[in-house]
Design a protein around this motif. Structure first.
Motif, PDB file in Angstrom:
ATOM      1  N   UNK A  30       0.828  -1.243  -0.176  1.00  0.00           N
ATOM      2  CA  UNK A  30       0.037  -0.046  -0.025  1.00  0.00           C
ATOM      3  C   UNK A  30       0.904   1.044   0.018  1.00  0.00           C
ATOM      4  N   UNK A  48       1.254  -3.094   7.334  1.00  0.00           N
ATOM      5  CA  UNK A  48       0.286  -2.209   7.821  1.00  0.00           C
ATOM      6  C   UNK A  48       0.733  -1.694   8.988  1.00  0.00           C
ATOM      7  N   UNK A  49       2.134  -1.314   9.041  1.00  0.00           N
ATOM      8  CA  UNK A  49       2.720  -0.488   9.876  1.00  0.00           C
ATOM      9  C   UNK A  49       3.922   0.389   9.208  1.00  0.00           C
ATOM     10  N   UNK A  50       4.178   1.723   9.887  1.00  0.00           N
ATOM     11  CA  UNK A  50       4.897   2.709   9.368  1.00  0.00           C
ATOM     12  C   UNK A  50       6.333   2.122   9.136  1.00  0.00           C
TER      13      UNK A  50
ATOM     14  N   UNK B  21      -4.237  -5.055   5.772  1.00  0.00           N
ATOM     15  CA  UNK B  21      -4.412  -4.092   6.978  1.00  0.00           C
ATOM     16  C   UNK B  21      -5.870  -3.981   6.916  1.00  0.00           C
ATOM     17  N   UNK B  55      -3.114   3.082  10.963  1.00  0.00           N
ATOM     18  CA  UNK B  55      -2.296   1.531  10.732  1.00  0.00           C
ATOM     19  C   UNK B  55      -2.597   0.621  11.701  1.00  0.00           C
ATOM     20  N   UNK B  56      -1.677  -0.223  11.743  1.00  0.00           N
ATOM     21  CA  UNK B  56      -1.880  -1.202  12.723  1.00  0.00           C
ATOM     22  C   UNK B  56      -1.304  -0.763  14.078  1.00  0.00           C
ATOM     23  N   UNK B  57      -2.302  -0.518  14.672  1.00  0.00           N
ATOM     24  CA  UNK B  57      -1.969   0.215  16.179  1.00  0.00           C
ATOM     25  C   UNK B  57      -1.182   1.376  16.151  1.00  0.00           C
ATOM     26  N   UNK B  58      -1.226   1.995  14.990  1.00  0.00           N
ATOM     27  CA  UNK B  58      -0.354   3.299  14.808  1.00  0.00           C
ATOM     28  C   UNK B  58      -1.384   4.530  14.063  1.00  0.00           C
ATOM     29  N   UNK B  60      -0.807   7.924  11.894  1.00  0.00           N
ATOM     30  CA  UNK B  60      -0.034   8.896  11.323  1.00  0.00           C
ATOM     31  C   UNK B  60      -0.968  10.090  11.236  1.00  0.00           C
ATOM     32  N   UNK B  77       4.938   6.672  21.701  1.00  0.00           N
ATOM     33  CA  UNK B  77       4.499   5.759  21.962  1.00  0.00           C
ATOM     34  C   UNK B  77       4.520   5.038  23.645  1.00  0.00           C
TER      35      UNK B  77
END
Lengths: 129, 150
Positions: A30, A48-50, B21, B55-58, B60, B77
């Motif tokens: 993505x 799915x994470x930064x 996702x 996002x996944x537990x995040x 931006x 965090x």
């Protein structure tokens, strides 16, 4: 087709963005690209994470010499392929006429040369600058 | 790139394939929700613009006031070691920490990692407060902040 069919442009908001999803070396990837006045933000994720956040900039030195610098802001400091990806992206965007630094977020499952090369291509095909 | 790779994202009848996702939808191309949520709010001291990306537990988040500059970039965090989430200033690095406390409080309230780009003017605590209120309201609407932290 020049760009993936489901790339969205957001026109009326002060920051224009594009997002799309594609398959890179067999992995769903993505992309979110966002154009700020003073930065281009590129987020690429397979997890799915930064992931790792990098900054890449172009500097003009003496005699109009151009240098590119890449720094890791957060995450993997010791993954050379991520730095190489950032480096390639800043060089390419610079070639394409952009003078803005990049804020790059890479959350990848695969750090292979092939993947990173494709990522650079996909980003350049979908310029927001 | 071969155009046929686009077909892998959407099934032949428009049905989505499972996405890794939850915030990115690879369902029907006719109504794909945007992952990057943008909105603007007029507040007492100006016009604020926001981007929220889940996002996944995040999260931006970008917040700007009358401007499209990135601003200062913070990462906050939760940590198991103390109640106050950790904070790192990634871009900005001046003594003025507009947005730093917002980043921390968001990490506290969501329990997630926060990367916040904050482009608010210095010496405008009202604006900062208003921005945080709008942000929290929107996060509540989106379901990312749903209970008071103890």
């Amino acid at each position: 087709m020049n760009e993936p069919s489901h790339a969205h442009k957001v026109p009326s908001f002060p920051v224009s963005s594009k997002e799309f999803s594609t398959v890179v070396q067999g992995i769903k990837t993505d992309f979110i690209l966002s154009s700020y006045d003073d930065y281009i933000f590129v987020l690429v994720t397979q997890l799915g994470k930064m992931g790792t956040l990098l900054q890449a900039r172009k500097e003009e030195g003496y005699g109009a010499e151009i240098t590119f610098t890449v720094s890791v802001l957060l995450g993997k400091h010791d993954e050379p392929m991520l730095r190489a990806c950032a480096r390639q992206l800043i060089e390419r965007t610079s070639d394409m006429g952009s003078s803005r630094p990049l804020l790059l977020s890479l959350g990848l499952k695969d750090h292979s040369r092939g993947t990173l090369k494709e990522i650079v291509e996909r980003v350049c095909e979908n310029k927001v600058w | 790139m071969d155009e046929s790779t686009n077909e892998l994202d959407v099934g032949k009848d428009g049905e989505g394939l499972p996405s890794t996702l939850s915030s990115f939808s690879s369902s029907c191309t006719l109504q794909q929700p945007k992952a990057l949520h943008t909105f603007s709010r007029e507040v007492q001291d100006g016009l604020l613009h926001f981007q929220i990306l889940k996002l996944d537990k995040q999260l931006y988040i970008w917040v700007g006031c009358n401007s499209a500059k990135l601003g200062q970039l913070y990462a906050s965090m939760p940590t198991p070691f103390e109640r106050t989430p950790s904070l790192a200033t990634l871009i900005g690095g001046t003594a003025d920490n507009v947005g730093a406390s917002i980043a921390r409080r968001l990490a506290l309230k969501t329990g997630w990692s926060i990367v916040l780009a904050c482009n608010l003017p210095k010496n405008s605590p009202n604006l900062e407060a208003q921005a945080e209120i709008q942000l929290l309201q929107e996060l509540k609407t989106l379901g990312f902040v749903n209970r008071a932290t103890s």
